[in-house]
Enzyme design. Structure first.
Site, PDB file in Angstrom:
ATOM      1  N   HIS A 264     -10.838   4.190  -3.616  1.00 51.85           N
ATOM      2  CA  HIS A 264      -9.702   3.992  -2.711  1.00 51.85           C
ATOM      3  C   HIS A 264      -8.633   5.082  -2.866  1.00 51.85           C
ATOM      4  O   HIS A 264      -8.334   5.773  -1.902  1.00 51.85           O
ATOM      5  CB  HIS A 264      -9.105   2.592  -2.936  1.00 51.85           C
ATOM      6  CG  HIS A 264      -7.879   2.313  -2.114  1.00 51.85           C
ATOM      7  ND1 HIS A 264      -7.359   1.054  -1.931  1.00 51.85           N
ATOM      8  CD2 HIS A 264      -7.045   3.130  -1.425  1.00 51.85           C
ATOM      9  CE1 HIS A 264      -6.284   1.096  -1.166  1.00 51.85           C
ATOM     10  NE2 HIS A 264      -6.069   2.358  -0.850  1.00 51.85           N
TER      11      HIS A 264
ATOM     12  N   HIS B  42       1.548   5.984  -3.902  1.00 50.74           N
ATOM     13  CA  HIS B  42       0.120   5.759  -3.726  1.00 50.74           C
ATOM     14  C   HIS B  42      -0.416   6.711  -2.665  1.00 50.74           C
ATOM     15  O   HIS B  42       0.181   6.845  -1.590  1.00 50.74           O
ATOM     16  CB  HIS B  42      -0.141   4.307  -3.306  1.00 50.74           C
ATOM     17  CG  HIS B  42      -1.515   4.087  -2.751  1.00 50.74           C
ATOM     18  ND1 HIS B  42      -2.649   4.378  -3.474  1.00 50.74           N
ATOM     19  CD2 HIS B  42      -1.932   3.638  -1.538  1.00 50.74           C
ATOM     20  CE1 HIS B  42      -3.713   4.107  -2.725  1.00 50.74           C
ATOM     21  NE2 HIS B  42      -3.313   3.657  -1.547  1.00 50.74           N
TER      22      HIS B  42
ATOM     23  N   GLU C 165       1.179  -2.649   1.229  1.00 48.45           N
ATOM     24  CA  GLU C 165       1.131  -2.741  -0.230  1.00 48.45           C
ATOM     25  C   GLU C 165       2.497  -3.153  -0.807  1.00 48.45           C
ATOM     26  O   GLU C 165       2.732  -2.992  -2.001  1.00 48.45           O
ATOM     27  CB  GLU C 165       0.695  -1.408  -0.852  1.00 48.45           C
ATOM     28  CG  GLU C 165      -0.630  -0.844  -0.363  1.00 48.45           C
ATOM     29  CD  GLU C 165      -1.863  -1.546  -0.940  1.00 48.45           C
ATOM     30  OE1 GLU C 165      -1.702  -2.556  -1.660  1.00 48.45           O
ATOM     31  OE2 GLU C 165      -2.981  -1.089  -0.632  1.00 48.45           O
TER      32      GLU C 165
ATOM     33  N   HIS D 111      -4.293   9.176  -1.329  1.00 46.46           N
ATOM     34  CA  HIS D 111      -5.757   9.194  -1.288  1.00 46.46           C
ATOM     35  C   HIS D 111      -6.309  10.597  -1.563  1.00 46.46           C
ATOM     36  O   HIS D 111      -6.840  11.244  -0.651  1.00 46.46           O
ATOM     37  CB  HIS D 111      -6.244   8.718   0.094  1.00 46.46           C
ATOM     38  CG  HIS D 111      -5.893   7.303   0.452  1.00 46.46           C
ATOM     39  ND1 HIS D 111      -6.089   6.772   1.713  1.00 46.46           N
ATOM     40  CD2 HIS D 111      -5.376   6.282  -0.298  1.00 46.46           C
ATOM     41  CE1 HIS D 111      -5.696   5.497   1.741  1.00 46.46           C
ATOM     42  NE2 HIS D 111      -5.248   5.179   0.529  1.00 46.46           N
TER      43      HIS D 111
END
Ligand code: 2HA
Ligand code: ZN
Length: 266
Positions: free
Chosen positions: A213, A141, A118, A143
């Protein structure tokens, strides 16, 4: 490399990143290599660090990041596990320097660990936020199971509805995430499409739900970014627990939510 290890400010920041990586794993938000972190440490780097030679071939960026020319970042590595970033941040991430024209980057320390898949979207986010005058240093980021779960329910793919639901579970949610949470429709992980769709939403929000996601938070402090996601995750858990117990949670009223604004200067 001694030069990095001797810089107390950078080591403190890298240790805070490692601390958060450990939280992501223990929270159950970081299966396998799930999630990635980038932190701008340019303001902590001295001239010797800024001038370090590349230790791997220069890597081009998918799109120029002109506001980041010469900037230095710690970035987690592609395919690396958060649980190992926590233990050994320099074996599972690297320090990179963006080229002066913002078209590529070099890995400069400590090991030639290739940054997260990413990386394009992270640097484009940092670049966008600088371009609008913000001093954001962190893109996180991860999950979170509960928040991703909510993105599988159509009505929650509306930012206003999702934000209102999460805010109304506990007062902290609105206090800690006053702008609410934006939605980014499902895109291929690591793609430029995901990067563009994300930047669009960053004009309005500091936390985004990537449909089916994960979650992304931007800010000036990695612990604060973690806390913001953790608080929204807590709200999601309260919501789901109530539903699983067989009732629709009442939630705070609009009046109760609005009373927080003056009380906490939101
Ligand atoms: O780093 O989470 O979005 C693995 C991912 C990609
Ligand atoms: Zn992801």
């Amino acid at each position: 490399m001694e030069i990095i290890r001797k810089n107390k400010e950078i080591m403190t920041e890298v240790n805070r990143i490692a601390e958060v990586a450990g939280y992501l794993w223990t929270k159950g938000w970081a299966e396998r290599n799930g999630g990635n972190i980038s932190v701008n440490i340019t303001h902590l780097a001295d001239d010797a660090i800024k001038a370090l030679p590349a230790i791997a071939p220069t890597r081009p960026l998918g799109e120029k990041v002109p506001c980041l020319g010469g900037h230095i970042f710690y970035v987690t590595g592609t395919g690396k596990r958060m649980r190992y970033v926590a233990q050994a941040p320099f074996e599972n991430g690297s320090i990179i320097r963006v080229s002066e024209d913002g078209s590529s980057f070099d890995i400069i320390a400590e090991n030639p660990i290739v940054p997260t898949m990413e990386i394009n979207s992270h640097l484009m986010m940092h670049n966008y936020l600088r371009s609008i005058g913000r001093k954001t240093t962190v893109v996180l980021h991860t999950h979170p199971t509960d928040l991703i779960g909510m993105s599988h329910c159509k009505p929650f793919l509306n930012s206003e509805h999702l934000t209102r639901t999460l805010w109304s579970m506990i007062p902290e949610a609105r206090i800690v995430v006053p702008k609410g949470i934006g939605i980014v429709p499902l895109k291929i992980p690591g793609s430029m499409e995901l990067a563009y769709a994300t930047i669009e939403q960053l004009a309005h929000y500091d936390m985004l739900l990537w449909e089916k996601h994960g979650v992304l938070a931007v800010g000036d402090d990695i612990i604060d970014c973690f806390d913001a996601i953790d608080t929204m995750s807590k709200s999601a858990q309260i919501y789901f627990n109530a539903r699983m117990a067989g009732y629709e949670p009442e939630g705070m009223t609009d009046e109760q939510l609005d009373a927080l604004v003056p009380a906490f200067n939101l």
